[in-house]
Each structure stands twice: as structure tokens, then as C-alpha cells.
Design an enzyme around this catalytic site. Sequence first.
Site, PDB file in Angstrom:
ATOM      1  N   MET A 100     -96.376 -31.745   4.069  1.00  0.00           N
ATOM      2  CA  MET A 100     -96.733 -31.993   5.399  1.00  0.00           C
ATOM      3  C   MET A 100     -97.782 -33.100   5.448  1.00  0.00           C
ATOM      4  O   MET A 100     -98.603 -33.071   6.064  1.00  0.00           O
ATOM      5  CB  MET A 100     -96.759 -30.937   6.290  1.00  0.00           C
ATOM      6  CG  MET A 100     -95.596 -30.246   6.652  1.00  0.00           C
ATOM      7  SD  MET A 100     -96.159 -28.836   7.392  1.00  0.00           S
ATOM      8  CE  MET A 100     -96.503 -27.927   6.232  1.00  0.00           C
TER       9      MET A 100
ATOM     10  N   HIS B  43     -94.255 -19.643  -0.323  1.00  0.00           N
ATOM     11  CA  HIS B  43     -94.083 -21.140   0.172  1.00  0.00           C
ATOM     12  C   HIS B  43     -95.541 -21.561   0.538  1.00  0.00           C
ATOM     13  O   HIS B  43     -96.309 -20.670   0.947  1.00  0.00           O
ATOM     14  CB  HIS B  43     -93.453 -20.659   1.657  1.00  0.00           C
ATOM     15  CG  HIS B  43     -93.266 -22.101   2.248  1.00  0.00           C
ATOM     16  ND1 HIS B  43     -92.214 -22.760   1.951  1.00  0.00           N
ATOM     17  CD2 HIS B  43     -93.872 -22.395   3.336  1.00  0.00           C
ATOM     18  CE1 HIS B  43     -92.135 -23.838   3.025  1.00  0.00           C
ATOM     19  NE2 HIS B  43     -93.289 -23.606   3.597  1.00  0.00           N
TER      20      HIS B  43
ATOM     21  N   MET C 176     -86.843 -27.595   9.976  1.00  0.00           N
ATOM     22  CA  MET C 176     -87.993 -26.872  10.536  1.00  0.00           C
ATOM     23  C   MET C 176     -87.194 -26.549  11.936  1.00  0.00           C
ATOM     24  O   MET C 176     -86.721 -26.993  12.665  1.00  0.00           O
ATOM     25  CB  MET C 176     -88.804 -28.288  10.902  1.00  0.00           C
ATOM     26  CG  MET C 176     -89.473 -28.681   9.460  1.00  0.00           C
ATOM     27  SD  MET C 176     -90.484 -27.460   8.544  1.00  0.00           S
ATOM     28  CE  MET C 176     -91.435 -26.702   9.662  1.00  0.00           C
TER      29      MET C 176
ATOM     30  N   ASP D 203     -98.023 -24.428   2.133  1.00  0.00           N
ATOM     31  CA  ASP D 203     -97.972 -25.573   3.109  1.00  0.00           C
ATOM     32  C   ASP D 203     -99.150 -26.178   2.937  1.00  0.00           C
ATOM     33  O   ASP D 203    -100.388 -25.932   3.085  1.00  0.00           O
ATOM     34  CB  ASP D 203     -97.916 -24.837   4.565  1.00  0.00           C
ATOM     35  CG  ASP D 203     -96.635 -24.085   4.992  1.00  0.00           C
ATOM     36  OD1 ASP D 203     -95.828 -24.606   4.891  1.00  0.00           O
ATOM     37  OD2 ASP D 203     -96.790 -23.065   5.334  1.00  0.00           O
TER      38      ASP D 203
ATOM     39  N   MET E 248    -101.039 -29.818   4.417  1.00  0.00           N
ATOM     40  CA  MET E 248    -101.026 -30.491   5.490  1.00  0.00           C
ATOM     41  C   MET E 248    -101.997 -31.342   5.491  1.00  0.00           C
ATOM     42  O   MET E 248    -103.273 -31.097   5.082  1.00  0.00           O
ATOM     43  CB  MET E 248    -101.240 -29.609   6.833  1.00  0.00           C
ATOM     44  CG  MET E 248    -100.081 -28.404   7.013  1.00  0.00           C
ATOM     45  SD  MET E 248    -100.436 -27.642   8.528  1.00  0.00           S
ATOM     46  CE  MET E 248     -99.221 -26.422   8.099  1.00  0.00           C
TER      47      MET E 248
ATOM     48  N   HIS F 109     -94.364 -27.189   0.378  1.00  0.00           N
ATOM     49  CA  HIS F 109     -94.169 -27.965   1.391  1.00  0.00           C
ATOM     50  C   HIS F 109     -95.116 -29.090   1.858  1.00  0.00           C
ATOM     51  O   HIS F 109     -96.015 -28.832   2.232  1.00  0.00           O
ATOM     52  CB  HIS F 109     -93.542 -27.063   2.687  1.00  0.00           C
ATOM     53  CG  HIS F 109     -93.269 -27.470   3.986  1.00  0.00           C
ATOM     54  ND1 HIS F 109     -93.361 -26.863   5.172  1.00  0.00           N
ATOM     55  CD2 HIS F 109     -92.842 -28.871   4.106  1.00  0.00           C
ATOM     56  CE1 HIS F 109     -92.794 -27.592   5.962  1.00  0.00           C
ATOM     57  NE2 HIS F 109     -92.358 -28.686   5.376  1.00  0.00           N
TER      58      HIS F 109
ATOM     59  N   SER G  46     -95.093 -17.466   3.793  1.00  0.00           N
ATOM     60  CA  SER G  46     -95.860 -18.743   3.718  1.00  0.00           C
ATOM     61  C   SER G  46     -97.247 -18.184   3.502  1.00  0.00           C
ATOM     62  O   SER G  46     -97.807 -17.351   4.483  1.00  0.00           O
ATOM     63  CB  SER G  46     -95.785 -19.450   4.997  1.00  0.00           C
ATOM     64  OG  SER G  46     -96.640 -20.327   5.183  1.00  0.00           O
TER      65      SER G  46
ATOM     66  N   ASP H 175     -87.835 -22.816   8.040  1.00  0.00           N
ATOM     67  CA  ASP H 175     -89.387 -22.817   8.140  1.00  0.00           C
ATOM     68  C   ASP H 175     -89.676 -22.824   9.550  1.00  0.00           C
ATOM     69  O   ASP H 175     -89.556 -23.931  10.351  1.00  0.00           O
ATOM     70  CB  ASP H 175     -89.799 -23.822   7.436  1.00  0.00           C
ATOM     71  CG  ASP H 175     -91.239 -23.718   7.220  1.00  0.00           C
ATOM     72  OD1 ASP H 175     -91.854 -22.565   7.590  1.00  0.00           O
ATOM     73  OD2 ASP H 175     -91.972 -24.641   6.533  1.00  0.00           O
TER      74      ASP H 175
HETATM   75  C1  DX5 Z   1     -95.254 -24.588   9.781  1.00  0.00           C
HETATM   76  C2  DX5 Z   1     -95.492 -24.266   8.323  1.00  0.00           C
HETATM   77  C3  DX5 Z   1     -94.568 -23.080   8.381  1.00  0.00           C
HETATM   78  C4  DX5 Z   1     -95.577 -21.847   8.635  1.00  0.00           C
HETATM   79  C5  DX5 Z   1     -94.396 -20.723   9.190  1.00  0.00           C
HETATM   80  O1  DX5 Z   1     -95.737 -26.047   9.802  1.00  0.00           O
HETATM   81  O2  DX5 Z   1     -94.414 -25.266   7.573  1.00  0.00           O
HETATM   82  O3  DX5 Z   1     -94.545 -22.549   6.827  1.00  0.00           O
HETATM   83  O4  DX5 Z   1     -96.407 -21.201   7.898  1.00  0.00           O
HETATM   84  O5  DX5 Z   1     -95.094 -19.831  10.089  1.00  0.00           O
HETATM   85  P1  DX5 Z   1     -94.348 -18.805  11.082  1.00  0.00           P
HETATM   86  O6  DX5 Z   1     -93.522 -18.058  10.047  1.00  0.00           O
HETATM   87  O7  DX5 Z   1     -95.462 -17.984  11.423  1.00  0.00           O
HETATM   88  O8  DX5 Z   1     -93.708 -19.729  11.975  1.00  0.00           O
HETATM   89 ZN    ZN Z   2     -93.800 -24.619   5.685  1.00  0.00          ZN
END
Ligand code: DX5
Ligand code: ZN
Length: 227
Positions: free
Chosen positions: A72, A37, A141, A39, A41, A70, A12, A177
Amino acid sequence: MSFDRSIKIAPSILSADFADFGREIEAVEAEGADWIHVDVMDGHFVPNLTFGPPLVKAIRKHIKTVMDVHLMIAPVDPYIDAFVDAGADVLTAHLEAGAHTHRTLQAIRAAGVKAGLALNPGTPVEAAAPLLDLCDLVCIMTVNPGFGGQSFIETQVDQVRRLRAMIGDRPIHIEIDGGVDPKTAPLVVEAGADVLVAGSAVFRGGSVSNPAPYGENIRAIREAVQI
Ligand code: DX5
Ligand code: ZN
């Protein structure tokens, strides 16, 4: 082609240097990443903000493997075309992001990319049952989404096992994840997962000028799941 259920490690970029995504991606792919990956947000669905379609499009050209996006964010539907246009290979939306996830998954597939469905730790996997035939991937998750570096929620392992049984022989990836590291990865692989997202456990100790730790960290997860 048969469905690829081999273990895939998806670093990620939430844990990478935000000012240097291009070189970070190239470094982590050279060190053995299978997917990247990404993320997204929105500061509304989750209490953190990252970036949107223009940045995702800009990093696309640095990714040789699979761009796993991903989302969010809520709502999702108004942004599907923008993330498809940005080059997502897999576009994952949360079940909790709206009332019409069935429509969202249909729209993602209709836009020509693979559709993913993410479930928060508080959501029973059984809620995904009516949606599975619209999914190419289900993301469980193992932290509450929003931040990297949180602790793995161990009670999710049983949810992974139940989801694996629900999927049967359908060609659907199970992605994990949150909090994945060499200690937790074997638990979810044994329960049926095949895509392991890892942020802090991959990027710790390295940098673009010293990428070898990325490779060591990826290998440590891979070796831990040779079970
Ligand atoms: C959390 C993200 C993850 C995050 C995972 O909301 O969706 O993808 O980057 O990070 P680690 O592996 O550090 O838990
Ligand atoms: Zn993620």
C-alpha cells in the site's frame, strides 16, 4: 500442476505483536495458516505506516508457507527489486497507486515473483480487465486500506462475482482483504474468492504463549466456508 483454487487462509501480521513477528508467524503457521499476508504501508498512499523491505526480509526466514506482500505504497516501481530481494512470493500493487500499473505488473513478473493487483472499494473491477493476463492474483479490498479491524463492505461481494466471471478459467487467484470473519467469508467464497486475508479475526484472543485461539479462529473461518 493444476491451478490450486482451494480456499487458503492468509493471516495478516498487521494484527500480530509487532515486537515478536518471528514467533507470531511460526505460531500461526503451526495453527493452520496457508499463507502469511504482509501489509506494507507508506503513510502516503494510505494514512498509516508499517515497515519496509529490511523487516520483510527479516521475517522471511520464519515463513514456511507463502509470503504474500501487499504494497500500500506509491510509487511502487522503485521498490519492486527490494521486496523481491526480501523474499516475497507474491507481490501485490494497487491499481490506484500510479498511472502505469501495466508496467508495474510487468516489472514484478520480470523480477521473478507472482504479480498481484489490488483494487480499492471505490474502483470498479472492470478497470482490471486489460491487466488480467499480467496477474497471478487480484485482491479485492473489502475495507478501505490502511487499518485492521474495520467493517466488511458488503457491496464488494457483487464486485467479486463480476471479477470471477471476467477471469473465467484463467489461473488467477481472487483474494479478499478486510473484515473477513466466519460471517463474511462465506459471502465472498460463494462469489468466487479463494484466498482469504484475515487479521483481527485470526489473532484475536491468542498470543505466542497461548496460540490455540489462532487455530480455533482459522478453523472457524474454514468451517464457515464449507458450503
Ligand atoms: C488493511 C490491510 C489488511 C488488514 C486486514 O489495509 O490490507 O490486510 O490487516 O485486517 P482485518 O482482517 O482485521 O480487517
Ligand atoms: Zn492487506
